[in-house]
Design a protein around this motif. Structure first.
Motif, PDB file in Angstrom:
ATOM      1  N   ASP A 117       7.887  -4.739 -10.188  1.00 38.47           N
ATOM      2  CA  ASP A 117       9.550  -5.207 -10.465  1.00 38.47           C
ATOM      3  C   ASP A 117       8.427  -3.562 -12.057  1.00 38.47           C
ATOM      4  N   ASN A 118       9.176  -3.055 -12.388  1.00 41.23           N
ATOM      5  CA  ASN A 118       8.795  -2.217 -13.336  1.00 41.23           C
ATOM      6  C   ASN A 118       7.787  -1.429 -13.659  1.00 41.23           C
ATOM      7  N   GLY A 119       7.024  -1.271 -12.065  1.00 37.11           N
ATOM      8  CA  GLY A 119       6.027  -1.077 -12.399  1.00 37.11           C
ATOM      9  C   GLY A 119       4.874  -1.907 -11.936  1.00 37.11           C
ATOM     10  N   THR A 120       5.147  -3.612 -12.126  1.00 40.34           N
ATOM     11  CA  THR A 120       3.549  -4.409 -11.887  1.00 40.34           C
ATOM     12  C   THR A 120       4.483  -5.427 -11.262  1.00 40.34           C
ATOM     13  N   LEU A 121       3.352  -5.484 -10.347  1.00 39.65           N
ATOM     14  CA  LEU A 121       3.636  -6.605  -9.263  1.00 39.65           C
ATOM     15  C   LEU A 121       4.497  -7.924  -9.942  1.00 39.65           C
ATOM     16  N   LEU A 122       5.421  -8.134  -9.228  1.00 43.43           N
ATOM     17  CA  LEU A 122       5.874  -9.754  -9.660  1.00 43.43           C
ATOM     18  C   LEU A 122       5.367 -11.329  -8.070  1.00 43.43           C
ATOM     19  N   ALA A 123       4.838 -12.067  -8.383  1.00 44.04           N
ATOM     20  CA  ALA A 123       4.923 -12.370  -7.530  1.00 44.04           C
ATOM     21  C   ALA A 123       5.739 -13.841  -7.362  1.00 44.04           C
ATOM     22  N   THR A 124       6.433 -14.636  -6.416  1.00 40.00           N
ATOM     23  CA  THR A 124       7.117 -15.440  -6.197  1.00 40.00           C
ATOM     24  C   THR A 124       6.450 -16.124  -5.644  1.00 40.00           C
ATOM     25  N   SER A 125       6.744 -18.104  -6.582  1.00 42.88           N
ATOM     26  CA  SER A 125       6.130 -18.681  -5.690  1.00 42.88           C
ATOM     27  C   SER A 125       6.626 -20.045  -5.675  1.00 42.88           C
ATOM     28  N   ALA A 126       6.581 -20.855  -4.773  1.00 42.48           N
ATOM     29  CA  ALA A 126       7.324 -21.999  -4.584  1.00 42.48           C
ATOM     30  C   ALA A 126       6.507 -23.284  -5.001  1.00 42.48           C
ATOM     31  N   LEU A 127       7.383 -23.884  -5.487  1.00 41.95           N
ATOM     32  CA  LEU A 127       6.522 -24.844  -6.389  1.00 41.95           C
ATOM     33  C   LEU A 127       7.472 -25.863  -5.916  1.00 41.95           C
ATOM     34  N   LEU A 128       6.507 -27.396  -6.415  1.00 40.02           N
ATOM     35  CA  LEU A 128       7.232 -28.817  -6.022  1.00 40.02           C
ATOM     36  C   LEU A 128       8.089 -29.229  -4.686  1.00 40.02           C
ATOM     37  N   GLY A 129       7.086 -29.065  -3.702  1.00 36.46           N
ATOM     38  CA  GLY A 129       7.646 -28.786  -2.758  1.00 36.46           C
ATOM     39  C   GLY A 129       9.476 -27.730  -2.109  1.00 36.46           C
ATOM     40  N   GLY A 130       9.090 -26.447  -3.301  1.00 42.88           N
ATOM     41  CA  GLY A 130      10.396 -25.301  -2.752  1.00 42.88           C
ATOM     42  C   GLY A 130      11.431 -25.696  -3.784  1.00 42.88           C
ATOM     43  N   LYS A 131      11.268 -27.191  -4.659  1.00 44.35           N
ATOM     44  CA  LYS A 131      12.489 -27.063  -5.607  1.00 44.35           C
ATOM     45  C   LYS A 131      13.053 -25.571  -6.037  1.00 44.35           C
ATOM     46  N   ILE A 132      11.485 -25.163  -6.998  1.00 45.71           N
ATOM     47  CA  ILE A 132      11.421 -24.620  -8.175  1.00 45.71           C
ATOM     48  C   ILE A 132      10.977 -23.470  -7.650  1.00 45.71           C
ATOM     49  N   MET A 133      11.334 -22.454  -7.657  1.00 41.38           N
ATOM     50  CA  MET A 133      10.035 -21.004  -7.554  1.00 41.38           C
ATOM     51  C   MET A 133      10.116 -20.626  -9.080  1.00 41.38           C
ATOM     52  N   SER A 134       8.669 -19.479  -8.999  1.00 40.57           N
ATOM     53  CA  SER A 134       8.528 -18.890  -9.888  1.00 40.57           C
ATOM     54  C   SER A 134       7.562 -18.043 -10.125  1.00 40.57           C
ATOM     55  N   ASP A 135       8.091 -17.324 -11.089  1.00 43.69           N
ATOM     56  CA  ASP A 135       7.863 -15.655 -10.841  1.00 43.69           C
ATOM     57  C   ASP A 135       6.877 -15.509 -12.271  1.00 43.69           C
ATOM     58  N   VAL A 136       5.690 -14.820 -11.146  1.00 37.32           N
ATOM     59  CA  VAL A 136       4.190 -14.570 -12.354  1.00 37.32           C
ATOM     60  C   VAL A 136       3.744 -13.692 -12.192  1.00 37.32           C
ATOM     61  N   ARG A 137       4.146 -12.739 -12.852  1.00 36.50           N
ATOM     62  CA  ARG A 137       3.459 -11.017 -13.284  1.00 36.50           C
ATOM     63  C   ARG A 137       1.662 -10.945 -13.000  1.00 36.50           C
ATOM     64  N   LEU A 138       1.066 -10.038 -12.765  1.00 35.78           N
ATOM     65  CA  LEU A 138       0.181 -10.246 -12.122  1.00 35.78           C
ATOM     66  C   LEU A 138      -0.127  -9.066 -12.827  1.00 35.78           C
TER      67      LEU A 138
ATOM     68  N   ALA B 200       1.077  -1.234  -0.233  1.00 32.31           N
ATOM     69  CA  ALA B 200       0.011   0.073   0.127  1.00 32.31           C
ATOM     70  C   ALA B 200       0.803   1.374  -0.624  1.00 32.31           C
ATOM     71  N   GLY B 201       2.406   1.199   0.665  1.00 33.37           N
ATOM     72  CA  GLY B 201       2.825   2.355   0.928  1.00 33.37           C
ATOM     73  C   GLY B 201       3.510   2.267  -0.407  1.00 33.37           C
ATOM     74  N   GLU B 202       3.827   1.277  -1.101  1.00 33.59           N
ATOM     75  CA  GLU B 202       3.967   1.141  -3.020  1.00 33.59           C
ATOM     76  C   GLU B 202       2.856   2.109  -3.435  1.00 33.59           C
ATOM     77  N   LEU B 203       2.204   1.684  -3.672  1.00 36.58           N
ATOM     78  CA  LEU B 203       1.093   1.292  -4.565  1.00 36.58           C
ATOM     79  C   LEU B 203       0.142   2.453  -4.535  1.00 36.58           C
ATOM     80  N   GLY B 204       0.366   3.012  -2.802  1.00 35.63           N
ATOM     81  CA  GLY B 204      -1.397   4.411  -2.821  1.00 35.63           C
ATOM     82  C   GLY B 204      -2.524   3.014  -2.042  1.00 35.63           C
ATOM     83  N   GLY B 205      -3.257   3.965  -1.620  1.00 32.22           N
ATOM     84  CA  GLY B 205      -4.059   2.643  -1.056  1.00 32.22           C
ATOM     85  C   GLY B 205      -4.338   2.482   0.418  1.00 32.22           C
ATOM     86  N   ARG B 206      -5.734   1.444   0.439  1.00 35.49           N
ATOM     87  CA  ARG B 206      -5.464   1.297   2.338  1.00 35.49           C
ATOM     88  C   ARG B 206      -5.442   0.038   2.203  1.00 35.49           C
ATOM     89  N   VAL B 207      -5.091  -0.021   3.433  1.00 34.17           N
ATOM     90  CA  VAL B 207      -5.200  -2.136   3.703  1.00 34.17           C
ATOM     91  C   VAL B 207      -6.414  -1.997   4.416  1.00 34.17           C
TER      92      VAL B 207
END
Lengths: 258, 326
Positions: free
Chosen positions: B125-146, B31-38
């Protein structure tokens, strides 16, 4: 009673996982697939309920590497019907997988009054959420996940289930049938079946193949896959078990732990 | 479209879980970065009692106060959907806990917002949110842009500091009326873990066994080592699922959260669900023949020797020290 157990194949993480060149997916060349652990428990729970209340256990999966073996094993364990939906599961996200399974379930008119749909609680590769949850929206059925015990009432109209919370707490919930239960663990460990029985099933039983239209993949695209950056690593103690134990005992004694 | 961020409070017996504070802290930062309330949404009979503890939110929304402590999923979904639609919210944080599991995907189907599971982090990240997800029991991470910073994120417990989401401020309280929804899945009661066994949450030393222990016959060996060391045996999920140890000994997401001085993990790979339950341990020692096992990434000491041989050796080494010091 009808028990509809839904299987999903996942990459076996015991094997080394390699990324493909575009760093957006797993390199499938060396990937081995296995049945999601929770799905194995879903089958076990369905078989236990069948022994208790009668009925038919149907197991369905989309096409995936090793899936035939897994379906024949299900037969050997006591499933009555096994079905393979002719779509490549490894190309579909969980939502699309749920849509394909829902299309088959609806077309075959499989959900009646006394039906339990039983996927595993959650697979470790479900970036887009759990199969059971998406299925609940597709089929408009009640859903509860992370279930570790299922009891049916005498006329099989209601299920009393235990859902796992944290800290060993369990919640008891009542669900009217038909319903979808995401199974985390069966009340008993999954039964063992000898290889000879699986081979017999391969000779005598048939996997029913069904076709449904391919659903669109609508989930978010993975921008980058990577192996976790390791913030720290254990200090490795080298040597024989005796040497390792001696070193560790020294460390623990120094810190007053033992 | 508002830039408000919605956090679903999760609480048991009137107390917010750590993951609720972790999400509030994350939401504050975003919220500090994007504005808006929680905005925090608290549901069920204890919503009002919980609200006063959610001061890191600007607004706490109370709904379904006449529902049981654990409202039916249909009710939780209706509350979230009503809240999202009435406030024009497009970013939602849910706890990646067993209690909430399933809500995210269903809400996504209803609101057409995208859903990301197993979320370990979220950043701009560059103005849009990037979520990092832990897949396969934490063995692989994947970045997903929203896209357009819209989405429903299931946040894994322990992904962010809980303290960032604690505040003694008094939030504004709002009440949200819900359309009536038939609750099909009905909560009956909460069942406490069976008593009478060792309380692993109170032990200073835990010898914890995983798949690598191989079979039930080897459990007594681990038990002997634990006794020699002055501790108790705990286990990861597969061991308890096999019925080799009772549920009271399970460490992890569905089991106990432990914080011993020493956590000696034998044949445990260290999946994220297990880490959740033992991250409070002061010292972690891992014995596992797989040098790539994730547990070595957060253990302090490790060795790749056979865990059954190690049990014998360790027992002898500890006994030797005890007899020489006495």
């Amino acid at each position: 009673m009808n028990y509809l157990v839904l299987f999903k194949m996942i990459p076996d993480t015991v094997e080394e996982l390699e990324l493909s060149d575009d760093q957006k997916s797993l390199n499938t060349e060396y990937l081995r697939y296995k049945l999601s652990d929770a799905d194995e428990h879903a089958l076990e729970q369905a078989l236990i309920l069948k022994e208790r209340h009668g009925g038919q256990v149907t197991v369905a999966a989309l096409d995936a590497p090793e899936v035939d073996d897994v379906l024949f094993t299900a037969i050997a364990k006591g499933a009555d019907v096994v079905v393979k939906i002719a779509l490549d599961q490894t190309k579909l996200d969980t939502r699309a997988t749920a849509q394909a399974m829902a299309a088959w379930i609806k077309a075959s008119n499989l959900v009646g009054g006394q039906t339990l749909v039983m996927p595993g609680a959650q697979a470790i590769d479900d970036l887009g959420g759990e199969l059971g949850a998406w299925l609940a929206e597709e089929l408009q059925l009640p859903f509860i996940g992370v279930v570790s015990s299922v009891k049916l009432d005498d006329n099989c109209s209601k299920a009393l289930v235990l859902k796992e919370f944290s800290s060993g707490l369990r919640g008891e919930f009542e669900v009217p049938l038909p319903a979808i239960l995401g199974i985390q663990s069966a009340e008993k460990p999954p039964r063992y079946v000898p290889v000879a029985k699986v081979r017999m099933a391969m000779k005598t039983a048939k996997i029913q193949s069904v076709e449904v239209a391919a659903p669109p993949v609508t989930g978010l695209a993975i921008e980058r896959m990577f192996k976790p950056e390791v913030a720290g690593h254990a200090e490795m103690l080298e040597g024989t078990p005796d040497e390792v134990a001696e070193k560790l005992a020294g460390i623990l004694a120094e810190r007053g732990i033992i | 479209m508002s830039a408000d961020i919605l956090v679903l409070s999760e609480h048991i017996q009137g107390k917010p879980l750590d993951v609720t504070f972790e999400m509030l802290g994350l939401a504050r930062k975003l919220a500090g970065e994007l504005g808006g309330r929680v905005c925090a949404l608290a549901l069920g009979a204890q919503a009002a009692q919980v609200a006063s503890q959610l001061g890191a939110a600007n607004v706490v929304i109370l709904a379904a106060e006449d529902a049981p402590e654990q409202p039916a999923p249909e009710v939780a979904l209706a509350a979230l959907q009503t809240c999202i639609e009435s406030k024009g919210i497009s970013l939602v944080l849910l706890g990646g806990t067993n209690a909430v599991l399933g809500i995210g995907a269903r809400l996504a189907a209803r609101t057409r917002l995208p859903f990301v599971n197993f979320c370990k982090g979220i950043r701009l990240d560059n103005g849009t949110l990037l979520a990092t997800s832990a897949l396969l029991g934490g063995k692989i991470m994947s970045d997903v842009r929203l896209p357009d910073n819209k989405g429903i994120l299931s946040i894994a417990s322990g992904s962010a500091p809980a303290d960032a989401g604690r505040s003694t401020k008094a939030p504004v309280i709002e009440k949200l009326a819900l359309p009536s929804v038939p609750a099909k899945v009905v909560f009956r009661r909460l069942i406490e873990p069976a008593g009478g066994d060792v309380d692993i949450t109170k032990m200073d030393i835990l010898v914890s066994v995983g798949r690598g222990i191989q079979n039930a016959d080897n459990i007594p060996l681990a038990d002997e080592l634990a006794k020699v060391m002055g501790g108790a045996v705990s286990a990861s999920r597969p061991v308890v699922d096999q019925g080799w140890l009772p549920l009271t000994r399970q460490v992890g997401k569905s089991g106990m959260s432990v914080s011993p001085k020493l956590y000696l993990a034998l044949g445990i790979s260290g999946a994220p669900e297990h880490w959740e339950g033992m991250k409070g341990a002061q010292m972690v020692v891992a014995i596992n023949t797989d040098p790539k096992a994730p547990i070595f990434n957060f253990a302090h000491y490790g060795a790749t020797v056979d865990c059954l041989e190690f049990i014998e050796s360790m027992k002898a080494a500890v006994e030797k020290r005890k007899s020489s010091s006495s």
